[in-house]
Design an enzyme around this catalytic site. Structure first.
Site, PDB file in Angstrom:
ATOM      1  CD  GLU A  30       1.443 -11.978  18.099  1.00 55.44           C
ATOM      2  OE1 GLU A  30       0.828 -11.226  17.176  1.00 55.44           O
ATOM      3  OE2 GLU A  30       0.811 -12.326  19.256  1.00 55.44           O
ATOM      4  NE  ARG A  58      -2.231  -2.532   2.841  1.00 60.43           N
ATOM      5  CZ  ARG A  58      -2.586  -2.938   3.899  1.00 60.43           C
ATOM      6  NH1 ARG A  58      -3.680  -2.533   4.559  1.00 60.43           N
ATOM      7  NH2 ARG A  58      -2.091  -3.880   4.483  1.00 60.43           N
TER       8      ARG A  58
END
Ligand code: AMP
Length: 177
Positions: free
Chosen positions: A97, A60
């Site tokens: 994560e 993006r």
């Protein structure tokens, strides 16, 4: 104006996984006035900064970054996911994560000391932007600022950039994750 831009961003709960509030910029892209205000906000901020390169983070960051580069009379550098660029590259990996991710850029594009503006749609934990700054600096770029449409301040990404002396700017912010 930032309220007008913020209002054009849609939130989709539990995407791509439970508990994530996905801040969807496709509704901003579909709104011609909000899109124009977004680009104009960035271009006005950086017009006098003698920027040679705008670097956009896949995917993006490409949408906003290319138009900003065009308006500033700068070149555009795509920072891509691993394995997508055909020429000689350098990579920077960063922790997620679970596991890690890597971004790459072509080498020998930036000249030592060139002014670079980093662009992405959103900063969350800041891991991606931090890796992008490290890549661009390794190639000799001087990062004037990193800019984002959206900040998620609760995730602390801008503090991560502060810690590596990279100034940042965001048009709007959303609370929560
Ligand atoms: P981070 O490295 O944690 O700052 O994540 C930033 C990247 O993940 C950006 O390229 C965003 O497009 C994407 N991202 C992270 N969180 C969200 C969210 N809540 N909504 C939309 N995109 C997100």
């Amino acid at each position: 104006m930032s309220e007008r831009i913020k209002a054009a961003i849609r939130t989709i709960p539990d995407y791509p996984s439970a508990g994530i509030q996905f801040r969807d910029i496709t509704t901003l892209l579909e709104d011609p006035d909000a899109l124009r205000h977004t680009i104009d906000t960035f271009v006005e901020r950086y017009r006098e900064q003698d920027i040679q390169w705008v670097a956009g983070i896949e995917a993006r960051g490409f949408i906003f970054g290319t138009v900003i580069a065009y308006e500033l009379g700068a070149g555009f550098i795509p920072l891509r996911k691993k394995g997508k660029l055909p020429g000689d590259t350098i990579e920077q990996c960063y922790a997620l994560e679970y596991g890690e991710d890597c971004i790459e850029m072509h080498t020998n594009v930036i000249k030592e000391g060139d002014n670079v503006l980093l662009v992405d749609d959103l900063i969350a934990t800041g891991g991606t932007a931090e890796a992008a700054v490290q890549l661009l600096r390794k190639e000799g770029g001087k990062i004037i600022e990193s800019c984002f449409v959206i900040d998620l301040p609760d995730l602390g990404g801008r503090k991560k950039l502060d810690a590596i002396d990279c100034p940042s700017y965001c048009i709007c912010e959303f609370e929560g994750e």
